[in-house]
Design an enzyme around this catalytic site. Sequence first.
Site, PDB file in Angstrom:
ATOM      1  CE1 TYR A  85       0.322   2.278   0.511  1.00 47.40           C
ATOM      2  CE2 TYR A  85       1.507   0.285  -0.124  1.00 47.40           C
ATOM      3  CZ  TYR A  85       1.514   1.601   0.304  1.00 47.40           C
ATOM      4  OH  TYR A  85       2.711   2.231   0.525  1.00 47.40           O
ATOM      5  CE  LYS A  87       4.834   1.115   3.843  1.00 48.78           C
ATOM      6  NZ  LYS A  87       4.204   0.412   2.717  1.00 48.78           N
TER       7      LYS A  87
END
Length: 279
Positions: free
Chosen positions: A53, A82
């Site tokens: 992200y 993640k």
Amino acid sequence: MKNLQSRAVLNNGVEMPWFGLGVFKVEEGQELVDAVKTAIKHGYRSIDTAAIYGNETGVGQGIREAMEETGITRKDLFITSKVWNSELGYEKTIAAYEESLSKLGLDYLDLFLIHWPVEGKYKEAWRALETLYKEGRVKAIGVSNFQIHHLKDLMEDAEIKPMVNQVEYHPRLTQNELKAFCRENNIQLEAWSPLMQGQLLDNEELQQIANKYGKTIAQVILRWDLQNGVITIPKSTKAHRIVENADVFEFELSEEEMQLIESLNQNHRVGPDPDNFDF
């Protein structure tokens, strides 16, 4: 599930909030920092991000500022990130964890996930997550976007069973077989894109249910997640929407309404298919 602080118990005994804030596609900057702060100030305790992200630094800033301004402590929060596909591998995954921690400005994560089941790579990455977990450097470990066959394959060699599987989940993609498999194996299912990127917000059947309770369609869908035993992390950067999304704890959908929402399933994805994805 009485309020925003209500928690599910994962298979290792760690408690994870049923409801959190997702920050997918929210770029670094003040809007991101403010969204994280708004969520925490209004009772959210779970924030979900990911290396890919590109916004872990801003998330970390929002967390620190919110803690300073509210007086809540790190242990009150549940932070997830993640590892991305390019970093899957034992040493690379350990390094990716270190980098996420550094960007977030945290000493540990509550949950670290393998972002996608890249064939031939996720088992080594899982070994790295097991090491981090056994060393007490992360509170819980899990996967994202894993289908049943990926989970079975992983668990053949794993020492530690995944605690969470975060997948695309909404009324058009109910994933009932996967949900049942996770339940049978005590793996907590978590929904990303629970509102189908807004594509269900003009659905007439959902609007009728929303009208009955004086709620929004988004609130009805998020309540459906919770009543199905699925952790949910809707994304928003608008303060009023962040507050509104979480106002789902004082009403309950009937069995008929739950089934009606279930019947909207079309096995339709808005994100990539884990079995047909160019990793």
